[in-house]
Write a protein that holds these residues in place. Structure first.
Motif, PDB file in Angstrom:
ATOM      1  N   ASP A  65       0.831  -1.208   0.000  1.00 52.89           N
ATOM      2  CA  ASP A  65       0.000   0.000   0.000  1.00 52.89           C
ATOM      3  C   ASP A  65       0.860   1.251   0.000  1.00 52.89           C
ATOM      4  O   ASP A  65       0.550   2.232  -0.681  1.00 52.89           O
ATOM      5  N   TRP A  66       1.955   1.232   0.754  1.00 50.15           N
ATOM      6  CA  TRP A  66       2.847   2.392   0.808  1.00 50.15           C
ATOM      7  C   TRP A  66       3.458   2.661  -0.564  1.00 50.15           C
ATOM      8  O   TRP A  66       3.542   3.808  -1.004  1.00 50.15           O
ATOM      9  N   VAL A  67       3.837   1.597  -1.266  1.00 55.30           N
ATOM     10  CA  VAL A  67       4.430   1.761  -2.591  1.00 55.30           C
ATOM     11  C   VAL A  67       3.391   2.312  -3.563  1.00 55.30           C
ATOM     12  O   VAL A  67       3.676   3.224  -4.346  1.00 55.30           O
ATOM     13  N   ARG A  68       2.175   1.780  -3.510  1.00 54.06           N
ATOM     14  CA  ARG A  68       1.116   2.290  -4.397  1.00 54.06           C
ATOM     15  C   ARG A  68       0.813   3.752  -4.135  1.00 54.06           C
ATOM     16  O   ARG A  68       0.652   4.545  -5.059  1.00 54.06           O
ATOM     17  N   GLU A  69       0.729   4.113  -2.859  1.00 54.82           N
ATOM     18  CA  GLU A  69       0.433   5.503  -2.500  1.00 54.82           C
ATOM     19  C   GLU A  69       1.542   6.433  -3.018  1.00 54.82           C
ATOM     20  O   GLU A  69       1.252   7.495  -3.579  1.00 54.82           O
ATOM     21  N   GLU A  70       2.780   6.021  -2.844  1.00 48.19           N
ATOM     22  CA  GLU A  70       3.886   6.856  -3.313  1.00 48.19           C
ATOM     23  C   GLU A  70       3.887   6.944  -4.820  1.00 48.19           C
ATOM     24  O   GLU A  70       4.089   8.009  -5.398  1.00 48.19           O
ATOM     25  N   ARG A  71       3.627   5.814  -5.492  1.00 46.49           N
ATOM     26  CA  ARG A  71       3.605   5.806  -6.958  1.00 46.49           C
ATOM     27  C   ARG A  71       2.485   6.681  -7.495  1.00 46.49           C
ATOM     28  O   ARG A  71       2.652   7.458  -8.419  1.00 46.49           O
TER      29      ARG A  71
END
Length: 75
Positions: A65-71
């Motif tokens: 989720d953190w990676v998706r949010e940052e992306r």
């Protein structure tokens, strides 16, 4: 730069080691020692990570989720 070292081998290791052609022995020892030193470094790093896991509080959420949010936040 190469370095010359003295090592002591057990008799059974020495017998098997002599089956390796003379021109290949140093390369074999160098390769095996390099791999073992890397494995030790990796084990030490893993132990350090495990120590941090015991000390640091757990983070909320999931890394995916953190990676998706940052992306998704990128322009």
């Amino acid at each position: 730069m190469a370095h010359r070292v003295n090592i002591v081998l057990d008799d059974d290791v020495w017998q098997r080691f002599q089956a390796i052609p003379g021109g290949e022995r140093s390369g074999l020892i160098n390769q095996l020692l390099s791999l073992e030193l890397l494995r030790r470094q990796q084990r030490e790093a893993w132990a350090g990570i495990q120590d941090l896991r015991r000390v640091l509080p757990a983070s909320e959420g999931h890394s995916e989720d953190w990676v998706r949010e940052e992306r998704d936040a990128r322009p």
